[in-house]
Design an enzyme around this catalytic site. Structure first.
Site, PDB file in Angstrom:
ATOM      1  CG  LEU A   1      -1.949  -1.140   1.291  1.00 56.06           C
ATOM      2  CD1 LEU A   1      -2.612  -0.959   2.726  1.00 56.06           C
ATOM      3  CD2 LEU A   1      -3.122  -1.128   0.199  1.00 56.06           C
ATOM      4  CG  ASP A   2      -0.165   4.891  -2.223  1.00 56.89           C
ATOM      5  OD1 ASP A   2      -0.647   5.289  -1.136  1.00 56.89           O
ATOM      6  OD2 ASP A   2      -0.863   4.776  -3.269  1.00 56.89           O
ATOM      7  CE  LYS A   3       5.819   9.029   4.067  1.00 50.71           C
ATOM      8  NZ  LYS A   3       7.199   9.946   3.734  1.00 50.71           N
ATOM      9  CD  GLU A   4       0.199  10.536   1.692  1.00 51.58           C
ATOM     10  OE1 GLU A   4      -0.702  10.700   2.334  1.00 51.58           O
ATOM     11  OE2 GLU A   4       1.524  10.479   2.034  1.00 51.58           O
ATOM     12  CB  THR A   5      -2.993   3.501   0.279  1.00 52.06           C
ATOM     13  OG1 THR A   5      -3.123   4.214  -0.875  1.00 52.06           O
ATOM     14  CG2 THR A   5      -4.212   2.591   0.558  1.00 52.06           C
TER      15      THR A   5
END
Length: 227
Positions: free
Chosen positions: A106-110
């Site tokens: 999951l990316d940093k903003e998820t």
């Protein structure tokens, strides 16, 4: 059938110390096997019988946990990229062999559900496209959702720079700015790019389900053992 391994190998693989350091633990009478002081680093042992400073070894089997990933954390072992999901887990796990890894990313903003394991076969099983493992996301966008997007997702979204469109995905409009999306691929930033292809900007992204595993009420930053 339990395979017995050397004492030093057992402790090293579980992340407690290096194989060389086991000799110092023995010398300082900190290791016991079945209640008796350990005397030989090469002795083959059942990890269930080993204790350090009177405490039994923890997580002697495989690891599979569900973590509620907070925003701002990365699914990388590189600390230069920012706070890591592994910093939310027992420190000792980072020294294990095999190493613990996330199943997909999951990316940093998820935020939301991420699985962590030391089983490479399980990583392959749950991330391989041929196994069609569903992931469910709650998505918030910057403008009112048009119902046409449901059919666009069902047909398969064509992404910029991709030679083939995404596989069909299910989209349910929850409220004017929120949708629930179910897909079984794992392309780079796929959900964000799918919405972008339809003219929307994702302002919040949260995964609530991965295959059979549901995040439920697991608090942010906490983890749950699945084995």
């Amino acid at each position: 059938m339990l395979v017995l391994k050397r004492l030093d190998q057992t402790l090293s693989n579980l992340g407690y110390c290096s194989r060389r350091e086991v000799r110092y633990l023995i010398k300082n009478k900190r290791l016991r096997i079945d209640g008796e002081l350990a005397t030989n680093a090469a002795q083959k042992v059942d990890p269930n019988a080993v204790s350090i400073d009177g405490q039994p070894l923890e997580h002697i089997g495989n690891i599979l946990v569900m973590l509620h990933k907070p925003l701002g954390y990365v699914c990388s072992h590189d600390s230069s990229e920012g706070p890591r999901i592994y910093d939310l887990l027992p420190t000792i796990w980072q020294a294990r062999n095999p190493q613990v890894v996330s199943i997909g990313r999951l990316d940093k903003e998820t935020s939301g559900l991420i699985l962590v394991t030391d089983q490479s076969a399980l990583v392959q099983q749950l991330t391989s496209p041929k196994h069609h493992v569903d992931k469910v996301y709650v998505v918030t966008v910057d403008q009112v959702l048009n119902s046409d997007i449901i059919e666009q997702f069902a047909q398969g979204i064509a992404l910029e720079s991709e030679t083939t469109p995404c596989l069909p995905a299910t989209l349910e409009i929850v409220d004017p700015y929120t949708a629930k999306v179910t897909l079984n691929e794992g392309k780079y930033h796929q959900v964000r790019r799918m919405f972008a292809a339809c003219g929307y900007h994702v302002t919040a992204l949260h995964r609530e389900k991965f295959g059979e595993y549901i995040l439920g009420d697991l608090p942010i930053g906490e983890w749950r053992d699945l084995l």
